[in-house]
Each structure stands twice: as C-alpha cells, then as structure tokens.
Design a protein around this motif. Structure first.
Motif, PDB file in Angstrom:
ATOM      1  N   ALA A  22     -18.585  76.504  32.931  1.00  0.00           N
ATOM      2  CA  ALA A  22     -17.251  76.788  33.483  1.00  0.00           C
ATOM      3  C   ALA A  22     -16.228  75.706  33.140  1.00  0.00           C
ATOM      4  N   LEU A  23     -16.647  74.480  32.908  1.00  0.00           N
ATOM      5  CA  LEU A  23     -15.785  73.342  32.580  1.00  0.00           C
ATOM      6  C   LEU A  23     -14.803  73.023  33.705  1.00  0.00           C
ATOM      7  N   SER A  24     -15.170  73.382  34.921  1.00  0.00           N
ATOM      8  CA  SER A  24     -14.298  73.104  36.064  1.00  0.00           C
ATOM      9  C   SER A  24     -14.603  71.752  36.700  1.00  0.00           C
ATOM     10  N   GLU A  25     -15.742  71.181  36.382  1.00  0.00           N
ATOM     11  CA  GLU A  25     -16.130  69.875  36.915  1.00  0.00           C
ATOM     12  C   GLU A  25     -16.153  68.858  35.788  1.00  0.00           C
ATOM     13  N   LYS A  26     -15.861  67.615  36.116  1.00  0.00           N
ATOM     14  CA  LYS A  26     -15.863  66.547  35.113  1.00  0.00           C
ATOM     15  C   LYS A  26     -17.237  66.416  34.446  1.00  0.00           C
ATOM     16  N   THR A  27     -18.302  66.598  35.211  1.00  0.00           N
ATOM     17  CA  THR A  27     -19.651  66.488  34.636  1.00  0.00           C
ATOM     18  C   THR A  27     -19.903  67.574  33.599  1.00  0.00           C
ATOM     19  N   GLU A  28     -19.358  68.787  33.820  1.00  0.00           N
ATOM     20  CA  GLU A  28     -19.518  69.868  32.840  1.00  0.00           C
ATOM     21  C   GLU A  28     -18.753  69.549  31.556  1.00  0.00           C
ATOM     22  N   VAL A  29     -17.574  68.973  31.698  1.00  0.00           N
ATOM     23  CA  VAL A  29     -16.766  68.582  30.537  1.00  0.00           C
ATOM     24  C   VAL A  29     -17.510  67.510  29.736  1.00  0.00           C
ATOM     25  N   GLU A  30     -18.011  66.500  30.434  1.00  0.00           N
ATOM     26  CA  GLU A  30     -18.711  65.409  29.749  1.00  0.00           C
ATOM     27  C   GLU A  30     -20.002  65.884  29.097  1.00  0.00           C
ATOM     28  N   GLU A  31     -20.756  66.744  29.769  1.00  0.00           N
ATOM     29  CA  GLU A  31     -22.005  67.265  29.208  1.00  0.00           C
ATOM     30  C   GLU A  31     -21.732  68.132  27.975  1.00  0.00           C
ATOM     31  N   THR A  32     -20.689  68.944  28.030  1.00  0.00           N
ATOM     32  CA  THR A  32     -20.330  69.789  26.888  1.00  0.00           C
ATOM     33  C   THR A  32     -19.891  68.920  25.708  1.00  0.00           C
ATOM     34  N   ALA A  33     -19.099  67.887  25.971  1.00  0.00           N
ATOM     35  CA  ALA A  33     -18.670  66.968  24.905  1.00  0.00           C
ATOM     36  C   ALA A  33     -19.873  66.259  24.288  1.00  0.00           C
ATOM     37  N   ARG A  34     -20.807  65.827  25.132  1.00  0.00           N
ATOM     38  CA  ARG A  34     -22.014  65.157  24.626  1.00  0.00           C
ATOM     39  C   ARG A  34     -22.821  66.110  23.746  1.00  0.00           C
ATOM     40  N   ARG A  35     -22.954  67.349  24.200  1.00  0.00           N
ATOM     41  CA  ARG A  35     -23.723  68.333  23.438  1.00  0.00           C
ATOM     42  C   ARG A  35     -23.037  68.641  22.103  1.00  0.00           C
ATOM     43  N   LEU A  36     -21.719  68.760  22.117  1.00  0.00           N
ATOM     44  CA  LEU A  36     -20.991  68.977  20.864  1.00  0.00           C
ATOM     45  C   LEU A  36     -21.200  67.824  19.898  1.00  0.00           C
ATOM     46  N   ARG A  37     -21.179  66.605  20.425  1.00  0.00           N
ATOM     47  CA  ARG A  37     -21.418  65.419  19.595  1.00  0.00           C
ATOM     48  C   ARG A  37     -22.807  65.490  18.964  1.00  0.00           C
ATOM     49  N   GLU A  38     -23.805  65.901  19.734  1.00  0.00           N
ATOM     50  CA  GLU A  38     -25.164  66.023  19.205  1.00  0.00           C
ATOM     51  C   GLU A  38     -25.237  67.085  18.108  1.00  0.00           C
TER      52      GLU A  38
END
Length: 136
Positions: free
Chosen positions: A77-93
């Motif tokens: 959902a990207l509504s929480e900061k943790t979701e944003v950070e986890e998605t960014a980390r996964r994209l980086r991987e």
C-alpha cells in the motif's frame, strides 16, 4: 505513403515475459529482453538470468544484449514509512540483480480505483524511487 515502413532495422525490441523455464529459454534464443514477475526474488532472479545468459551463448547470441525487466505485482500500500523503505530496498536489490526496467501492476491482487493508483504513483516517484537507486 506508408509510415513507418514495414521492415525496420533494427526492428522493435521483443521482450519475452514469464517465469517458466520455457520463457527463459525463449528469451535466450529469441528475445531482446526478459520480463519475469516479482515472484522471483532478487537472488533467484539473478540465478535465472545467469542461466539465461548461458543459454544465449549456446544459441550463439551475445547475452549482454538481452535486457532484464520486471513486472512487480501486488505492490504494498505504501501508506507507512516502513512499506516505502522496504519497497525501496527491494527495488535496489532488483537493480543489483540486473533489472533495468520495472513495470508496477497496480491492479493486482484486485482492481484499484484511479485516485488510489495516482497516489501510489506519486509515492513511487517522490518517495520510493529516490531511495531505491543502488548509486545513492
């Protein structure tokens, strides 16, 4: 006058989609790119791409000319900061695994209303993508 002309060199890029062994083989033999889904995690995707490159060599093709893209289904959902950070980390991987293009499917696992999709796009552009580059 007929434009564009029917035969162009080089022609349009052909990206082969799918996560199956046959899709990997088709991409190695015939494709300009491979477009699996995020059902492959970054490390599994890197292993499959290594296999694709070996197959491409067997077909007499330059494996470095085959691009890797990704269809990301079921984005959080990207509504929480943790979701944003986890998605960014996964994209980086995924970037580190060789992914050059990502297509986010915003209608999986269920259809999403337009305002919600637009908000997700804004969050991706302004919050996720800037945090995701392996070059940062």
């Amino acid at each position: 006058i007929f434009l564009p002309r029917p035969l162009q060199d080089p022609g349009p890029s052909i990206w082969i989609g799918g996560n199956s062994k046959r899709a990997v083989r088709r991409a190695a033999e015939l494709g300009d790119g491979w477009h699996p889904t995020n059902r492959f995690g970054p490390s599994e995707l890197a292993r499959e791409m290594k296999h694709l490159r070996q197959l491409a060599r067997q077909f007499g093709r330059d494996p470095e000319r085959i691009e890797l893209s990704l269809r990301w289904n079921a984005l959080p959902a990207l509504s929480e900061k943790t979701e944003v950070e986890e998605t960014a980390r996964r994209l980086r991987e995924y970037e580190e695994a060789g992914v050059k293009h990502v297509c986010f499917d915003l209608n999986i696992p269920h259809p999403c209303p337009l305002p919600s999709m637009l908000q997700t796009m804004e969050t991706l552009i302004h919050e996720v993508i800037p945090r995701s580059s392996a070059k940062n």
